[in-house]
Design a protein around this motif. Structure first.
Motif, PDB file in Angstrom:
ATOM      1  N   GLN A  34       0.842  -1.194   0.000  1.00 38.43           N
ATOM      2  CA  GLN A  34       0.000   0.000   0.000  1.00 38.43           C
ATOM      3  C   GLN A  34       0.879   1.248   0.000  1.00 38.43           C
ATOM      4  N   PRO A  63       0.644   5.032   0.812  1.00 40.07           N
ATOM      5  CA  PRO A  63      -0.269   5.996   1.443  1.00 40.07           C
ATOM      6  C   PRO A  63      -0.547   7.223   0.592  1.00 40.07           C
ATOM      7  N   LYS A 112      -3.665   6.805  -1.618  1.00 41.97           N
ATOM      8  CA  LYS A 112      -4.965   6.489  -1.033  1.00 41.97           C
ATOM      9  C   LYS A 112      -5.906   7.688  -1.093  1.00 41.97           C
ATOM     10  N   HIS A 138      -9.038   7.039   0.513  1.00 46.89           N
ATOM     11  CA  HIS A 138      -9.971   6.530   1.513  1.00 46.89           C
ATOM     12  C   HIS A 138      -9.131   6.005   2.665  1.00 46.89           C
ATOM     13  N   GLY A 178      -8.691   2.333   1.818  1.00 48.62           N
ATOM     14  CA  GLY A 178      -8.797   1.987   0.408  1.00 48.62           C
ATOM     15  C   GLY A 178      -7.775   0.940  -0.011  1.00 48.62           C
ATOM     16  N   LYS A 179      -8.177   0.066  -0.920  1.00 48.82           N
ATOM     17  CA  LYS A 179      -7.284  -0.960  -1.443  1.00 48.82           C
ATOM     18  C   LYS A 179      -6.509  -0.415  -2.640  1.00 48.82           C
ATOM     19  N   PRO A 180      -5.268  -0.896  -2.861  1.00 48.07           N
ATOM     20  CA  PRO A 180      -4.465  -0.417  -3.996  1.00 48.07           C
ATOM     21  C   PRO A 180      -5.050  -0.866  -5.339  1.00 48.07           C
ATOM     22  N   THR A 205     -12.048   2.398  -6.417  1.00 45.72           N
ATOM     23  CA  THR A 205     -10.900   1.699  -7.001  1.00 45.72           C
ATOM     24  C   THR A 205     -11.314   0.467  -7.807  1.00 45.72           C
TER      25      THR A 205
END
Length: 249
Positions: free
Chosen positions: A181, A183, A186, A188, A191-193, A217
């Motif tokens: 990830q 940062p 992001k 969110h 949030g997922k990558p 995403t």
């Protein structure tokens, strides 16, 4: 072509719907929105609130920023639906998953993210909703994982997956994804990558539903692969983030 409208049926509480070239984006509670959706889907790919950030009632009721982010790094608004205990989380999960089941084509996939605390509950809810449980995949967060002094690094999250009856696809996909990830990318709190969501979406069919789309995403991955996307988000802030993000794709 793009259209924006307000839903005036009382079920929707005058919430929003934006139609883009390859995406339909709804702002509202997925329990209310899913039954109203047109057509059927080939897959549900989603990352619901985990409700796992605290081991006591007081901790669970804390802000999501306090539960999931390091001190001083809170730069995104909190998100809703993250204070349930185990029993209510199981019941709620089975409710929305059952609605998704009704909207899936035969053989359609259900892919639901979880952490270690909610992994057993999520697999129970998946089966209670009618899905055939097929397995658990792993997201290895690598260097972006949180260390524990005297213990083991919290390096993984998971996705539980199943199907509506027999599998029908012809893809062969990995079950472990090592994605760090970043940062700065992001939009969110959790949030997922995009690098994680792209191979997951690639394993699915052409029409994807995400009942908890957050910053969009999954939709970005789907649109980038020429697929159709329908997303639902209850937070007005994150809904607008997703709309702005997907509008340019």
């Amino acid at each position: 072509m793009e259209a924006t409208k307000q839903q005036h049926h009382p079920l929707f509480n005058n919430q929003k719907h934006v139609r883009l070239a390859r995406a339909d984006l709804h702002q509202g509670d997925c329990l209310a929105v899913i039954p109203s959706l047109d057509g059927f889907f080939d897959a549900v790919v989603t990352d619901p609130p985990y409700s796992s950030g605290g081991q006591s009632k007081g901790n669970r009721a804390a802000s999501t920023g306090a539960k999931y982010l390091n001190t001083g790094s809170i730069q995104w608004p909190d998100f809703a639906g993250d204070s349930k205990d185990q029993r209510s989380y199981l019941h709620w999960s089975a409710l929305w998953m059952a609605l998704c089941y009704e909207k899936l084509n035969p053989g359609g996939l259900m892919v639901v993210f979880s952490d270690w605390r909610q992994l057993p509950v999520t697999s129970d809810a998946l089966q209670a909703a009618g899905f055939t449980w097929r397995g658990v995949g792993v997201w290895d967060k690598a260097g972006s994982a949180r260390p524990y002094k005297g213990g083991f690094k919290a390096q993984t999250e998971f996705f539980v997956w199943g199907s509506k009856g027999p599998l029908v696809g012809d893809t062969y996909s990995a079950g472990l994804f090592r994605v760090q990830q970043k940062p700065g990318e992001k939009l969110h709190q959790v949030g997922k990558p995009l690098d994680l969501m792209e191979p997951l979406v690639a394993a699915c069919g052409q029409r994807i539903l995400d009942p908890f789309m957050g910053s969009g995403t999954t939709g970005l991955a789907a649109i980038g692969q020429g697929k159709e996307f329908v997303g639902i988000e209850v937070s007005e802030h994150y809904y607008q983030v997703a709309v702005d993000r997907l509008r340019g794709n």
